[in-house]
Motif scaffolding. Structure first.
Motif, PDB file in Angstrom:
ATOM      1  N   PHE A  50       0.775  -1.244   0.187  1.00  0.00           N
ATOM      2  CA  PHE A  50      -0.039  -0.050  -0.073  1.00  0.00           C
ATOM      3  C   PHE A  50       0.823   1.195  -0.020  1.00  0.00           C
ATOM      4  CE2 PHE A  50       0.897  -1.190   4.432  1.00  0.00           C
ATOM      5  CZ  PHE A  50       1.045   0.043   4.885  1.00  0.00           C
ATOM      6  N   ARG A  62      -3.936  14.142   7.973  1.00  0.00           N
ATOM      7  CA  ARG A  62      -3.835  12.734   8.267  1.00  0.00           C
ATOM      8  C   ARG A  62      -3.149  11.947   7.290  1.00  0.00           C
ATOM      9  NH1 ARG A  62     -10.327  10.964   8.858  1.00  0.00           N
ATOM     10  NH2 ARG A  62     -10.350  12.744  10.430  1.00  0.00           N
ATOM     11  N   TYR A  66      -3.721   3.093   1.468  1.00  0.00           N
ATOM     12  CA  TYR A  66      -4.285   2.597   0.356  1.00  0.00           C
ATOM     13  C   TYR A  66      -3.499   1.642  -0.349  1.00  0.00           C
ATOM     14  CZ  TYR A  66      -7.769   5.998   1.730  1.00  0.00           C
ATOM     15  OH  TYR A  66      -8.562   6.758   2.465  1.00  0.00           O
ATOM     16  N   VAL A  85     -16.805   5.816   3.719  1.00  0.00           N
ATOM     17  CA  VAL A  85     -16.958   5.291   5.010  1.00  0.00           C
ATOM     18  C   VAL A  85     -17.921   6.365   5.675  1.00  0.00           C
ATOM     19  CG1 VAL A  85     -15.831   4.891   7.250  1.00  0.00           C
ATOM     20  CG2 VAL A  85     -14.659   4.063   4.833  1.00  0.00           C
ATOM     21  N   GLY A  90     -11.205  11.452   5.674  1.00  0.00           N
ATOM     22  CA  GLY A  90     -10.266  11.320   4.905  1.00  0.00           C
ATOM     23  C   GLY A  90     -10.448  10.860   3.340  1.00  0.00           C
ATOM     24  N   ALA A 132      -8.547  -4.854  -3.423  1.00  0.00           N
ATOM     25  CA  ALA A 132      -7.683  -4.008  -3.862  1.00  0.00           C
ATOM     26  C   ALA A 132      -5.920  -4.744  -3.869  1.00  0.00           C
ATOM     27  CB  ALA A 132      -7.551  -2.795  -3.147  1.00  0.00           C
ATOM     28  N   VAL A 218     -12.399  -5.198   6.503  1.00  0.00           N
ATOM     29  CA  VAL A 218     -12.558  -4.367   7.284  1.00  0.00           C
ATOM     30  C   VAL A 218     -13.185  -4.956   8.585  1.00  0.00           C
ATOM     31  CG1 VAL A 218     -13.734  -2.095   7.890  1.00  0.00           C
ATOM     32  CG2 VAL A 218     -13.274  -2.635   5.481  1.00  0.00           C
TER      33      VAL A 218
HETATM   34  C1  LIG Z   1      -3.001  -1.534   5.230  1.00  0.00           C
HETATM   35  C2  LIG Z   1      -4.186  -0.879   5.015  1.00  0.00           C
HETATM   36  C3  LIG Z   1      -4.626  -0.751   3.499  1.00  0.00           C
HETATM   37  C4  LIG Z   1      -5.810   0.088   3.205  1.00  0.00           C
HETATM   38  N1  LIG Z   1      -6.228   0.088   1.769  1.00  0.00           N
HETATM   39  C5  LIG Z   1      -7.515   0.696   1.489  1.00  0.00           C
HETATM   40  C6  LIG Z   1      -7.832   0.482   0.314  1.00  0.00           C
HETATM   41  O1  LIG Z   1      -7.261  -0.104  -0.397  1.00  0.00           O
HETATM   42  N2  LIG Z   1      -9.301   0.896  -0.030  1.00  0.00           N
HETATM   43  C7  LIG Z   1      -9.755   1.420   0.990  1.00  0.00           C
HETATM   44  O2  LIG Z   1     -10.988   1.722   0.747  1.00  0.00           O
HETATM   45  N3  LIG Z   1      -9.605   1.542   2.323  1.00  0.00           N
HETATM   46  C8  LIG Z   1      -8.399   1.044   2.513  1.00  0.00           C
HETATM   47  N4  LIG Z   1      -7.986   1.357   3.943  1.00  0.00           N
HETATM   48  C9  LIG Z   1      -8.537   1.867   4.820  1.00  0.00           C
HETATM   49  C10 LIG Z   1      -8.321   3.565   4.662  1.00  0.00           C
HETATM   50  O3  LIG Z   1      -6.678   3.819   4.867  1.00  0.00           O
HETATM   51  C11 LIG Z   1      -9.101   4.540   5.707  1.00  0.00           C
HETATM   52  O4  LIG Z   1      -8.986   3.794   6.782  1.00  0.00           O
HETATM   53  C12 LIG Z   1     -10.325   4.658   5.364  1.00  0.00           C
HETATM   54  O5  LIG Z   1     -10.284   5.246   3.791  1.00  0.00           O
HETATM   55  C13 LIG Z   1     -11.393   5.483   6.036  1.00  0.00           C
HETATM   56  O6  LIG Z   1     -10.345   6.712   6.382  1.00  0.00           O
HETATM   57  P1  LIG Z   1     -11.100   8.218   6.821  1.00  0.00           P
HETATM   58  O7  LIG Z   1      -9.884   8.975   7.390  1.00  0.00           O
HETATM   59  O8  LIG Z   1     -12.061   8.550   6.166  1.00  0.00           O
HETATM   60  O9  LIG Z   1     -11.806   7.478   8.169  1.00  0.00           O
HETATM   61  P2  LIG Z   1     -11.563   7.392   9.547  1.00  0.00           P
HETATM   62  O10 LIG Z   1     -12.061   8.576  10.473  1.00  0.00           O
HETATM   63  O11 LIG Z   1     -10.176   7.078   9.949  1.00  0.00           O
HETATM   64  O12 LIG Z   1     -12.552   6.220   9.744  1.00  0.00           O
HETATM   65  C14 LIG Z   1     -11.871   4.778   9.990  1.00  0.00           C
HETATM   66  C15 LIG Z   1     -13.117   3.799  10.446  1.00  0.00           C
HETATM   67  O13 LIG Z   1     -13.561   3.408   8.892  1.00  0.00           O
HETATM   68  C16 LIG Z   1     -13.454   1.960   9.049  1.00  0.00           C
HETATM   69  N5  LIG Z   1     -12.833   1.701   7.676  1.00  0.00           N
HETATM   70  C17 LIG Z   1     -11.636   1.522   7.137  1.00  0.00           C
HETATM   71  N6  LIG Z   1     -11.573   1.288   5.684  1.00  0.00           N
HETATM   72  C18 LIG Z   1     -13.178   1.089   5.530  1.00  0.00           C
HETATM   73  C19 LIG Z   1     -13.504   0.786   4.297  1.00  0.00           C
HETATM   74  N7  LIG Z   1     -12.837   0.589   3.064  1.00  0.00           N
HETATM   75  N8  LIG Z   1     -14.956   0.322   4.346  1.00  0.00           N
HETATM   76  C20 LIG Z   1     -15.749   0.714   5.482  1.00  0.00           C
HETATM   77  N9  LIG Z   1     -14.967   1.143   6.701  1.00  0.00           N
HETATM   78  C21 LIG Z   1     -13.734   1.187   6.504  1.00  0.00           C
HETATM   79  C22 LIG Z   1     -12.050   1.544   9.906  1.00  0.00           C
HETATM   80  O14 LIG Z   1     -12.319   0.339  10.509  1.00  0.00           O
HETATM   81  C23 LIG Z   1     -12.435   2.530  11.112  1.00  0.00           C
HETATM   82  O15 LIG Z   1     -13.713   2.134  11.841  1.00  0.00           O
HETATM   83  C24 LIG Z   1      -6.512   0.531   4.240  1.00  0.00           C
HETATM   84  C25 LIG Z   1      -6.203   0.503   5.695  1.00  0.00           C
HETATM   85  C26 LIG Z   1      -5.200  -0.320   5.800  1.00  0.00           C
HETATM   86  C27 LIG Z   1      -4.540  -0.325   7.308  1.00  0.00           C
END
Ligand SMILES: Cc1cc2nc3c(=O)[nH]c(=O)nc-3n(C[C@H](O)[C@H](O)[C@H](O)COP(=O)(O)OP(=O)(O)OC[C@H]3O[C@@H](n4cnc5c(N)ncnc54)[C@H](O)[C@@H]3O)c2cc1C
Length: 244
Positions: A50, A62, A66, A85, A90, A132, A218
């Motif tokens: 990622f 932040r 991804y 989400v 973010g 992904a 997730v």
């Molecule tokens: C190693 C890694 C790789 C990732 N790759 C991707 C990716 O390819 N595509 C992607 O959409 N997200 C991915 N994520 C999740 C992404 O980094 C973010 O956490 C997500 O987009 C939410 O961020 P935010 O700042 O908008 O929300 P925040 O306010 O940080 O909310 C986070 C909350 O949303 C939940 N969450 C995280 N991802 C998702 C999701 N996809 N669907 C529903 N709930 C979710 C978390 O469990 C947490 O409760 C990845 C996370 C990790 C740890």
């Protein structure tokens, strides 16, 4: 073309800059951005890794990971794929990007990558955009000389959210060692269904515990699946997972 950023887990936290070249909407809440480095170089990465994107909000900056959804051998812009989400500010910022915008990121990072054991069967479990990192891993596994079986169980809450469906269907038709099982289940019971299917296929189905299994999705359901498989006799190192 020259390359940028080493593929190993040792990647330094150098900030790279990428331009949005193309946007593709899989569904109203699920989008891919195709990115190219503004340096003109090609991003090197290992399937499953990622990038960490810097997201400058009005009140905080932040960093969110991804997964790279495209194939490292593909010299066109690399792809990230994400969904909205609830309350996720973010990812909302990412949805606001347009073609021509630039963003900063570091990476690639991550050890959710294929184990170097070409002769063992590989099982993949993905939920929603959790496909992904698995998409390029499947391509890498299928390009290996081994004819070991590869099976994907891929769940979403409706057909529209089974991403890359036509591509997966085509792969299953053309690669005799690859099979794929799309699963539609209500969001609240998706991991129950995935657990039942994993139980049937990889636990009750036979005594083989030499497979490598890869899970991406997730929340706590990912850990439940991991524990189910490890508890059934698979070695810890053979059950790979990435929990978002
Ligand atoms: C190693 C890694 C790789 C990732 N790759 C991707 C990716 O390819 N595509 C992607 O959409 N997200 C991915 N994520 C999740 C992404 O980094 C973010 O956490 C997500 O987009 C939410 O961020 P935010 O700042 O908008 O929300 P925040 O306010 O940080 O909310 C986070 C909350 O949303 C939940 N969450 C995280 N991802 C998702 C999701 N996809 N669907 C529903 N709930 C979710 C978390 O469990 C947490 O409760 C990845 C996370 C990790 C740890």
């Amino acid at each position: 073309m020259t390359t940028d950023a080493p593929p190993a887990a040792s990647s330094k936290r150098t900030t790279l800059n990428a331009r949005v070249e193309k946007i593709f909407d899989h569904a109203s809440d699920t989008r891919s951005l195709f990115l190219s480095l503004t340096s003109g170089k090609h991003l090197r990465f290992v399937p499953g890794q990622f990038i960490s994107i810097t997201i400058p909000l009005a009140d905080e900056t932040r960093s969110r990971p991804y997964s790279i959804a495209s194939d490292p051998e593909d010299r066109s812009p690399f792809e990230i794929c994400f969904n909205r989400v609830a309350g996720g500010r973010g990812v909302a910022w990412l949805f606001d990007r347009s073609v021509g915008d630039t963003l900063d990121f570091s990476g690639p990072f991550g050890t959710f990558t294929l184990a170097p054991e070409p002769d063992s069967e590989e099982g993949f479990i993905a939920e929603g955009t959790g496909i992904a990192p698995i998409r390029p891993m499947l391509k890498q596994a299928l390009a290996a000389p081994s004819a070991a079986k590869i099976h994907l169980i891929y769940a979403a809450s409706d057909r529209q959210h089974i991403l890359y469906a036509a591509e997966l269907d085509a792969l299953a038709r053309s690669a005799p060692n690859f099979s794929y099982e799309p699963v539609i289940a209500p969001a609240e019971s998706i991991y129950d269904r995935l657990s039942e299917l994993a139980q049937t296929r990889w636990i009750a189905g036979d005594q083989d515990r030499t497979r490598h299994l890869y899970i991406c999705g997730v929340g706590k359901g990912v850990l439940r699946l991991r524990d189910l498989l490890r508890g059934a006799g698979y070695e810890r190192r053979a059950v790979h997972y990435e929990q978002w």
